[in-house]
Design a protein around this motif. Structure first.
Motif, mmCIF file in Angstrom:
data_model
loop_
_atom_site.group_PDB
_atom_site.id
_atom_site.type_symbol
_atom_site.label_atom_id
_atom_site.label_comp_id
_atom_site.label_asym_id
_atom_site.label_seq_id
_atom_site.Cartn_x
_atom_site.Cartn_y
_atom_site.Cartn_z
ATOM 1 N N LEU A 170 40.934 -4.080 -31.597
ATOM 2 C CA LEU A 170 41.767 -2.968 -31.136
ATOM 3 C C LEU A 170 42.872 -2.653 -32.147
ATOM 4 O O LEU A 170 43.170 -1.488 -32.419
ATOM 5 N N ALA A 171 43.483 -3.696 -32.702
ATOM 6 C CA ALA A 171 44.555 -3.489 -33.681
ATOM 7 C C ALA A 171 44.037 -2.782 -34.923
ATOM 8 O O ALA A 171 44.730 -1.960 -35.528
ATOM 9 N N GLU A 172 42.804 -3.079 -35.291
ATOM 10 C CA GLU A 172 42.201 -2.444 -36.460
ATOM 11 C C GLU A 172 42.082 -0.937 -36.267
ATOM 12 O O GLU A 172 42.176 -0.162 -37.220
ATOM 13 N N LYS A 173 41.915 -0.503 -35.009
ATOM 14 C CA LYS A 173 41.809 0.923 -34.702
ATOM 15 C C LYS A 173 43.172 1.560 -34.463
ATOM 16 O O LYS A 173 43.269 2.784 -34.421
ATOM 17 N N ARG A 174 44.206 0.735 -34.266
ATOM 18 C CA ARG A 174 45.541 1.249 -33.979
ATOM 19 C C ARG A 174 46.403 1.159 -35.245
ATOM 20 O O ARG A 174 46.097 1.774 -36.250
ATOM 21 N N ARG A 175 47.461 0.368 -35.194
ATOM 22 C CA ARG A 175 48.397 0.313 -36.325
ATOM 23 C C ARG A 175 48.294 -0.974 -37.138
ATOM 24 O O ARG A 175 49.132 -1.244 -37.992
ATOM 25 N N GLY A 176 47.277 -1.785 -36.842
ATOM 26 C CA GLY A 176 46.982 -2.939 -37.701
ATOM 27 C C GLY A 176 47.933 -4.102 -37.580
ATOM 28 O O GLY A 176 48.226 -4.771 -38.578
ATOM 29 N N HIS A 177 48.397 -4.401 -36.345
ATOM 30 C CA HIS A 177 49.316 -5.521 -36.182
ATOM 31 C C HIS A 177 49.071 -6.213 -34.843
ATOM 32 O O HIS A 177 48.963 -5.556 -33.808
ATOM 33 N N VAL A 178 48.972 -7.539 -34.865
ATOM 34 C CA VAL A 178 48.812 -8.339 -33.650
ATOM 35 C C VAL A 178 49.967 -9.329 -33.554
ATOM 36 O O VAL A 178 50.284 -10.033 -34.520
ATOM 37 N N THR A 179 50.593 -9.380 -32.379
ATOM 38 C CA THR A 179 51.598 -10.392 -32.074
ATOM 39 C C THR A 179 51.031 -11.305 -30.997
ATOM 40 O O THR A 179 50.643 -10.833 -29.918
ATOM 41 N N ILE A 180 50.944 -12.595 -31.276
ATOM 42 C CA ILE A 180 50.482 -13.545 -30.268
ATOM 43 C C ILE A 180 51.710 -14.162 -29.611
ATOM 44 O O ILE A 180 52.660 -14.577 -30.281
ATOM 45 N N VAL A 181 51.696 -14.190 -28.283
ATOM 46 C CA VAL A 181 52.868 -14.612 -27.517
ATOM 47 C C VAL A 181 52.526 -15.836 -26.674
ATOM 48 O O VAL A 181 51.505 -15.872 -25.987
ATOM 49 N N GLY A 182 53.396 -16.839 -26.721
ATOM 50 C CA GLY A 182 53.210 -18.043 -25.910
ATOM 51 C C GLY A 182 54.455 -18.911 -25.954
ATOM 52 O O GLY A 182 55.572 -18.426 -26.141
ATOM 53 N N LYS A 183 54.236 -20.213 -25.805
ATOM 54 C CA LYS A 183 55.333 -21.191 -25.861
ATOM 55 C C LYS A 183 54.760 -22.482 -26.438
ATOM 56 O O LYS A 183 54.738 -23.525 -25.825
ATOM 57 N N ARG A 184 54.299 -22.380 -27.690
ATOM 58 C CA ARG A 184 53.492 -23.449 -28.272
ATOM 59 C C ARG A 184 54.255 -24.746 -28.459
ATOM 60 O O ARG A 184 53.676 -25.835 -28.347
ATOM 61 N N HIS A 185 55.564 -24.680 -28.722
ATOM 62 C CA HIS A 185 56.287 -25.936 -28.944
ATOM 63 C C HIS A 185 56.504 -26.714 -27.648
ATOM 64 O O HIS A 185 56.853 -27.901 -27.682
ATOM 65 N N VAL A 186 56.265 -26.076 -26.500
ATOM 66 C CA VAL A 186 56.346 -26.763 -25.203
ATOM 67 C C VAL A 186 54.939 -27.051 -24.676
ATOM 68 O O VAL A 186 54.612 -28.181 -24.323
ATOM 69 N N LEU A 187 54.100 -26.015 -24.625
ATOM 70 C CA LEU A 187 52.715 -26.167 -24.183
ATOM 71 C C LEU A 187 51.846 -26.393 -25.419
ATOM 72 O O LEU A 187 51.037 -25.551 -25.820
ATOM 73 N N GLN A 188 52.046 -27.546 -26.038
ATOM 74 C CA GLN A 188 51.490 -27.789 -27.362
ATOM 75 C C GLN A 188 49.969 -27.826 -27.385
ATOM 76 O O GLN A 188 49.352 -27.376 -28.358
ATOM 77 N N ILE A 189 49.344 -28.327 -26.332
ATOM 78 C CA ILE A 189 47.890 -28.461 -26.333
ATOM 79 C C ILE A 189 47.228 -27.139 -25.952
ATOM 80 O O ILE A 189 46.353 -26.632 -26.672
ATOM 81 N N THR A 190 47.649 -26.559 -24.818
ATOM 82 C CA THR A 190 46.983 -25.340 -24.349
ATOM 83 C C THR A 190 47.327 -24.129 -25.218
ATOM 84 O O THR A 190 46.437 -23.416 -25.675
ATOM 85 N N ASP A 191 48.609 -23.886 -25.448
ATOM 86 C CA ASP A 191 48.957 -22.786 -26.340
ATOM 87 C C ASP A 191 48.543 -23.095 -27.773
ATOM 88 O O ASP A 191 48.233 -22.186 -28.547
ATOM 89 N N GLY A 192 48.524 -24.381 -28.114
ATOM 90 C CA GLY A 192 48.058 -24.763 -29.445
ATOM 91 C C GLY A 192 46.616 -24.361 -29.670
ATOM 92 O O GLY A 192 46.267 -23.806 -30.724
#
Length: 360
Positions: A170-192
């Motif tokens: 979808l980003a390739e068809k839009r403005r070419g940017h993806v932001t991934i959102v999570g809480k990796r330093h807390v949910l290290q395994i699942t968000d990792g």
């Protein structure tokens, strides 16, 4: 195009009727050959059939080309054992609609709209913390003792990879940017694991920029700097919450559109609830479901290769934007229109937009 219509509860039948008014007009104007099958679901169905989602309605959804879902009043449903089935959750799971796509764009003329906002949230739709859909059998939420409640968060490589592929495409068809959102330093395994799969997909899209933002920083940044964001890739619960914030910044929650997409099927449903407090008053904003229906038409146009569906979708969005700019709005957006009159105005204003109007 065969569309199974499940009107839902509370304001659901009202805004579904409004969306059908617009779709029927688009059908006439653009020659779409739409075929609607309306199926009773929700508490009305439970009173008649003992279940909120009859087998016949689910079968119709599974056999249709697309589905139009009104909001369900799940908080008032009886337990699953007594027939209180989560309608949108079940449809998403049975049709394997793994991508919940929720756009948010600042609507000109609305004072609460944040200038520069134009993003698309790609929310993983089948697992995460959602206890009604993240287990093969049973619930992901349980009580091992009388004074302890647990909720399981499920994140798999397969689900993470396929929503990441959808987001980058979808980003390739839009403005070419993806932001991934999570809480990796807390949910290290699942968000990792979620981020790891996204990074693997990102390597195959060298022209798409990619960055990671913590969810708590994100809720501030999307308000302060809305123009920074294009496609937002996110897990289920974080995406559900963040998408409501984003659409509020577009002008109001009544504008919340959503399309649930799999590899073969799609279902449109507004990204808001069933609003029992205003049910039956004729004042609910139908924009979210109407815009969701437009997304469904556009999806079918891309899938079938028939351009008229995309033109109809663009015409619906342009008509709605035109009315909002002119001051014709429902009460939640500061106007005087009711559910039916606003839908009628959108239908009456439908026309094929020119190139310049599509860019506004």
């Amino acid at each position: 195009m065969r569309i199974a219509v499940l009107p839902g509860d509370d304001i659901g039948p009202e805004i579904t009727a409004a969306a059908l008014t617009v779709l029927e007009k688009a059908d006439q104007r653009f020659g779409l050959n739409l075929d609607f099958g309306v199926h009773e679901v929700g508490m009305e169905s439970h009173r008649r059939n003992g279940t909120t989602l009859p087998d016949s309605a689910l079968a119709a959804a599974m056999n249709a080309d697309g589905v139009l879902l009104g909001p369900g009043g799940m908080t008032a449903y009886p337990p699953v054992s007594d027939g209180g089935i989560n309608i949108p959750g079940t449809v998403r799971k049975r049709l394997d609609l793994y991508a919940n796509l929720r756009p948010a764009r600042a609507r000109l003329g609305l004072e609460r709209a944040r200038p520069g906002l134009d993003c698309l949230i790609a929310r993983e739709n089948t697992e995460g913390f959602y206890a009604d859909r993240n287990m093969f059998l049973g619930s992901g939420e349980f009580m091992p003792t009388a004074d302890c409640a647990l909720s399981v968060r499920k994140v798999t490589r397969q689900a993470s990879r396929r929503i990441a592929k959808r987001a980058f495409a979808l980003a390739e068809k839009r403005r070419g940017h993806v932001t991934i959102v999570g809480k990796r330093h807390v949910l290290q395994i699942t968000d990792g694991l979620f981020v790891e799969e996204a990074e693997a997909v990102a390597a195959k899209y060298p022209d798409v920029k990619f960055r990671e933002v913590d969810i708590d920083a994100m809720v501030a940044d999307i308000y302060t700097n809305p123009d920074r964001f294009d496609v937002i890739l996110v897990t289920n619960m974080f995406g559900d919450i963040l998408s409501n914030l984003a659409v509020a910044l577009s002008g109001g929650l009544g504008l919340a559109a959503a399309l649930n997409v799999g590899d073969e099927r799609a279902a449109a449903n507004a990204g808001h609830g069933s609003a029992p407090d205003i049910a039956g008053k004729g004042i609910a904003n139908p924009s979210g479901l109407i815009l969701s229906a437009a997304m469904l038409l556009n999806w079918w146009g891309e899938r079938s290769g028939k351009a008229q569906y995309g033109l109809a979708a663009a015409a619906i969005e342009h008509s709605l934007d035109d009315l909002l700019r002119s001051g014709t709005r429902t009460g939640d957006l500061g106007g005087q229109s009711g559910t039916r009159s606003f839908a009628d105005a959108i239908a009456a204003n439908l026309r094929e937009p020119n190139h310049s109007s599509l860019s506004n």
